[in-house]
Design a protein around this motif. Structure first.
Motif, PDB file in Angstrom:
ATOM      1  N   ASN A 111       0.875  -0.938  -0.047  1.00 36.48           N
ATOM      2  CA  ASN A 111      -0.004   0.015   0.100  1.00 36.48           C
ATOM      3  C   ASN A 111       0.912   1.340  -0.037  1.00 36.48           C
ATOM      4  O   ASN A 111       0.370   2.396  -0.246  1.00 36.48           O
ATOM      5  N   GLN A 112       2.107   1.169   0.105  1.00 39.55           N
ATOM      6  CA  GLN A 112       3.156   2.488   0.025  1.00 39.55           C
ATOM      7  C   GLN A 112       2.893   2.818  -1.460  1.00 39.55           C
ATOM      8  O   GLN A 112       3.070   2.411  -2.450  1.00 39.55           O
ATOM      9  N   ASP A 113       2.871   4.097  -1.552  1.00 38.54           N
ATOM     10  CA  ASP A 113       2.865   4.806  -2.761  1.00 38.54           C
ATOM     11  C   ASP A 113       4.142   4.718  -3.378  1.00 38.54           C
ATOM     12  O   ASP A 113       4.316   4.807  -4.800  1.00 38.54           O
ATOM     13  N   THR A 114       5.182   4.965  -2.697  1.00 42.50           N
ATOM     14  CA  THR A 114       6.657   5.127  -3.323  1.00 42.50           C
ATOM     15  C   THR A 114       7.469   4.018  -2.442  1.00 42.50           C
ATOM     16  O   THR A 114       6.966   3.469  -1.453  1.00 42.50           O
ATOM     17  N   ILE A 115       8.714   3.908  -3.000  1.00 41.64           N
ATOM     18  CA  ILE A 115       9.501   2.820  -2.459  1.00 41.64           C
ATOM     19  C   ILE A 115      10.227   3.556  -0.979  1.00 41.64           C
ATOM     20  O   ILE A 115      10.433   4.809  -1.211  1.00 41.64           O
ATOM     21  N   LEU A 116      10.432   3.010  -0.013  1.00 40.79           N
ATOM     22  CA  LEU A 116      10.789   3.610   1.275  1.00 40.79           C
ATOM     23  C   LEU A 116      12.234   4.101   1.036  1.00 40.79           C
ATOM     24  O   LEU A 116      13.248   3.287   0.614  1.00 40.79           O
ATOM     25  N   THR A 117      12.270   5.289   1.488  1.00 37.34           N
ATOM     26  CA  THR A 117      13.633   6.227   1.316  1.00 37.34           C
ATOM     27  C   THR A 117      14.012   6.777   2.581  1.00 37.34           C
ATOM     28  O   THR A 117      15.261   7.125   2.821  1.00 37.34           O
ATOM     29  N   ASP A 118      12.953   7.038   3.446  1.00 36.09           N
ATOM     30  CA  ASP A 118      13.106   7.599   4.741  1.00 36.09           C
ATOM     31  C   ASP A 118      12.464   6.527   5.845  1.00 36.09           C
ATOM     32  O   ASP A 118      11.788   5.746   5.454  1.00 36.09           O
ATOM     33  N   PHE A 119      12.791   6.942   7.119  1.00 36.90           N
ATOM     34  CA  PHE A 119      12.239   6.101   8.179  1.00 36.90           C
ATOM     35  C   PHE A 119      10.638   6.185   7.995  1.00 36.90           C
ATOM     36  O   PHE A 119      10.431   7.148   7.891  1.00 36.90           O
ATOM     37  N   ASP A 120      10.116   4.851   8.398  1.00 36.28           N
ATOM     38  CA  ASP A 120       8.707   4.787   8.328  1.00 36.28           C
ATOM     39  C   ASP A 120       8.398   4.340   9.640  1.00 36.28           C
ATOM     40  O   ASP A 120       8.652   3.135  10.027  1.00 36.28           O
ATOM     41  N   GLU A 121       7.776   5.329  10.548  1.00 33.69           N
ATOM     42  CA  GLU A 121       7.462   4.844  12.204  1.00 33.69           C
ATOM     43  C   GLU A 121       6.597   3.792  12.146  1.00 33.69           C
ATOM     44  O   GLU A 121       6.522   2.764  12.851  1.00 33.69           O
ATOM     45  N   THR A 122       5.621   3.768  11.401  1.00 31.50           N
ATOM     46  CA  THR A 122       4.319   2.706  11.264  1.00 31.50           C
ATOM     47  C   THR A 122       4.912   1.609  10.910  1.00 31.50           C
ATOM     48  O   THR A 122       4.625   0.571  11.378  1.00 31.50           O
ATOM     49  N   LEU A 123       5.816   1.499   9.981  1.00 30.06           N
ATOM     50  CA  LEU A 123       6.385   0.002   9.473  1.00 30.06           C
ATOM     51  C   LEU A 123       7.142  -0.377  10.563  1.00 30.06           C
ATOM     52  O   LEU A 123       7.004  -1.558  10.809  1.00 30.06           O
ATOM     53  N   TRP A 124       7.892   0.505  11.239  1.00 25.70           N
ATOM     54  CA  TRP A 124       8.944  -0.165  12.246  1.00 25.70           C
ATOM     55  C   TRP A 124       8.119  -0.738  13.346  1.00 25.70           C
ATOM     56  O   TRP A 124       8.568  -1.800  13.574  1.00 25.70           O
TER      57      TRP A 124
END
Length: 100
Positions: A59-72
């Protein structure tokens, strides 16, 4: 065995010994079954956790490039820092990383 004992004369010492052996085998089999059922439940919880993680990534719109607190928060159970860093994931996976 109980039914047979009630219908015909049996040596009660032999009957008791055999009966107790069968009861013990039953208890061991029941314990093994309980362990298997617990393991199945743990595996189901892990699968659900992994499925949730994959859905969030999809469901991510883009590739992760920054820290994502929800994902963590959805993937990491805890982090232990000693001589090295150990990441404990919610699916049961453990990754140890040496500190340089």
């Amino acid at each position: 065995m109980v039914d047979e004992n009630s219908r015909k004369a049996m040596d009660q010492k032999k009957y008791s010994k055999k009966y107790n052996e069968l009861v013990e085998r039953y208890r061991q089999a029941q314990d093994e079954l309980n362990e298997i059922e617990e393991k199945q439940q743990e595996n189901k919880v892990r699968k659900d956790s992994i499925d949730t993680f994959i859905d969030r990534l999809k469901n991510q719109d883009t590739i992760l490039t920054d820290f994502d607190e929800t994902l963590w928060i959805s993937t990491i159970d805890k982090v232990v820092i000693e001589d090295d860093i150990t990441f404990y994931f919610k699916d049961g996976t453990k990754i140890k990383q040496e500190m340089i």
